[in-house]
Design a protein around this motif. Sequence first.
Motif, PDB file in Angstrom:
ATOM      1  N   PRO A  23      35.667 -10.656 -22.088  1.00  0.00           N
ATOM      2  CA  PRO A  23      35.918  -9.606 -21.062  1.00  0.00           C
ATOM      3  C   PRO A  23      35.763 -10.583 -19.926  1.00  0.00           C
ATOM      4  O   PRO A  23      36.343 -10.192 -18.918  1.00  0.00           O
ATOM      5  N   ARG A  42      40.618  -2.908 -28.222  1.00  0.00           N
ATOM      6  CA  ARG A  42      41.673  -3.468 -28.373  1.00  0.00           C
ATOM      7  C   ARG A  42      41.602  -4.442 -29.391  1.00  0.00           C
ATOM      8  O   ARG A  42      41.589  -5.843 -29.114  1.00  0.00           O
ATOM      9  N   ASN A  93      27.154  -8.253 -19.668  1.00  0.00           N
ATOM     10  CA  ASN A  93      28.494  -8.322 -18.849  1.00  0.00           C
ATOM     11  C   ASN A  93      29.564  -6.951 -18.693  1.00  0.00           C
ATOM     12  O   ASN A  93      30.429  -6.781 -17.916  1.00  0.00           O
ATOM     13  N   ILE A  94      29.045  -6.119 -19.769  1.00  0.00           N
ATOM     14  CA  ILE A  94      29.593  -4.967 -19.891  1.00  0.00           C
ATOM     15  C   ILE A  94      28.869  -3.629 -19.175  1.00  0.00           C
ATOM     16  O   ILE A  94      29.341  -3.062 -18.316  1.00  0.00           O
ATOM     17  N   CYS A  95      27.485  -3.452 -19.611  1.00  0.00           N
ATOM     18  CA  CYS A  95      27.136  -2.284 -19.150  1.00  0.00           C
ATOM     19  C   CYS A  95      26.052  -2.640 -17.943  1.00  0.00           C
ATOM     20  O   CYS A  95      25.676  -1.702 -17.273  1.00  0.00           O
ATOM     21  N   LEU A  96      25.948  -3.921 -17.415  1.00  0.00           N
ATOM     22  CA  LEU A  96      25.297  -4.254 -16.567  1.00  0.00           C
ATOM     23  C   LEU A  96      23.830  -4.070 -16.644  1.00  0.00           C
ATOM     24  O   LEU A  96      22.933  -4.410 -15.500  1.00  0.00           O
ATOM     25  N   ARG A 151      43.995  -7.766 -29.587  1.00  0.00           N
ATOM     26  CA  ARG A 151      43.830  -8.720 -28.672  1.00  0.00           C
ATOM     27  C   ARG A 151      42.501  -8.794 -28.056  1.00  0.00           C
ATOM     28  O   ARG A 151      41.936  -8.235 -27.176  1.00  0.00           O
ATOM     29  N   LYS A 177      32.218  -2.172 -29.009  1.00  0.00           N
ATOM     30  CA  LYS A 177      32.912  -1.244 -28.552  1.00  0.00           C
ATOM     31  C   LYS A 177      34.216  -1.973 -28.015  1.00  0.00           C
ATOM     32  O   LYS A 177      35.487  -1.116 -28.118  1.00  0.00           O
ATOM     33  N   TRP A 178      33.971  -2.833 -27.029  1.00  0.00           N
ATOM     34  CA  TRP A 178      35.122  -3.571 -26.588  1.00  0.00           C
ATOM     35  C   TRP A 178      36.272  -4.086 -27.515  1.00  0.00           C
ATOM     36  O   TRP A 178      37.530  -3.826 -27.266  1.00  0.00           O
ATOM     37  N   CYS A 212      27.802  -2.924 -26.719  1.00  0.00           N
ATOM     38  CA  CYS A 212      29.040  -2.917 -25.881  1.00  0.00           C
ATOM     39  C   CYS A 212      30.121  -3.698 -26.306  1.00  0.00           C
ATOM     40  O   CYS A 212      31.447  -3.331 -26.133  1.00  0.00           O
TER      41      CYS A 212
END
Lengths: 154, 183
Positions: free
Chosen positions: B68, B61, B31-34, B64, B56-57, B53
């Motif tokens: 994603p 943050r 869902n992040i790099c597709l 929090r 890294k997300w 991925c």
Amino acid sequence: MAAMSPSKRRLQRELMSLVREPPPGVFVDGDEVGQNLTQWIVHMEGAKGTLYEGEQFQLQFKFSSKYPFDSPEVTFIGGNIPVHPHVYSNGHICLSILTDDWSPALSVQSVCLSIVSMLSSCKEKKRPPDNSFYVKTCNKNPKKTKWSYHDDSV
Amino acid sequence: MSTAEEQPGPSKPSGSATDEKERDDRTFECNICLDTAKDAVVSMCGHLFCWPCLHKWLETRPTRQVCPVCKAAISKDKVIPLYGRGATKQEDPRNNVPPRPAGQRTEPETSTGFPGFGFGDGGFHMSFGIGAFPFGFFTSTFNFGETRPSPAPRGTPQFEEEQFLSKVFLWVALLFICWLVLA
């Protein structure tokens, strides 16, 4: 293709899917964007049956190398900036997903949809109350603005 | 299954083979790099990511940490790695990414009734309790060592309860001793 950075690679994929199956009222020129993947111009038209029906807008997306972990910088550009309580006359947009609520699962397409929907739910065309002050004092980059999100209705 | 037009399989092919393959690929996109998820992990809310991925997300943050896709709470300890059959390649994409969290194995529960209470089949298994009984009896009754919490004041409901309980325990103890002597 193999030497592409992850952010470029993702932008390339997004561009392909946006050109192939764009959401209604959104148009992107693949050849134009293909030249420089870090800055896109997306054409948008006001949805039918809303206050913006028949109007044309241009949205500029700027992507940093940290995209999609970092949100894109999105502003309205060109001659027609929509008159909307969350859109300043310099094209800056007060929309939480563009800063605090950004998530890497969002995309150019979902941002465009959010903006179309934000415009569509508008009941009265007017500028934000602090427009003239903000436009005089703000940074060129809307992401530098400390936005406060208080109105979920429009 | 006698009719020739019915295709055996999970789904009937609706388009061309390439369409089908493409849809299959998209189902397993991060869902992040597709891209098709590499070192795949799935969140408790069911969303698929590459571990690099997602990591890294989460680093972006740290205060929090949310999914994603659906903004549910998410953390390193709460994601499950997916091990496909073909994924045997052991290359770490980036050195600064910690290894993907390991899967957690819980042993299946055996369903052989109550293993601790073998009254019917293997004799009587309460001997350790009887062995320890006299010492427990002395320490609790004659109150050696540390002082116990003071009893509740007379007249309160708690006092009544304590009196009642101590009587019950006294009778239980007496019955038990009688049973031990007679048995």
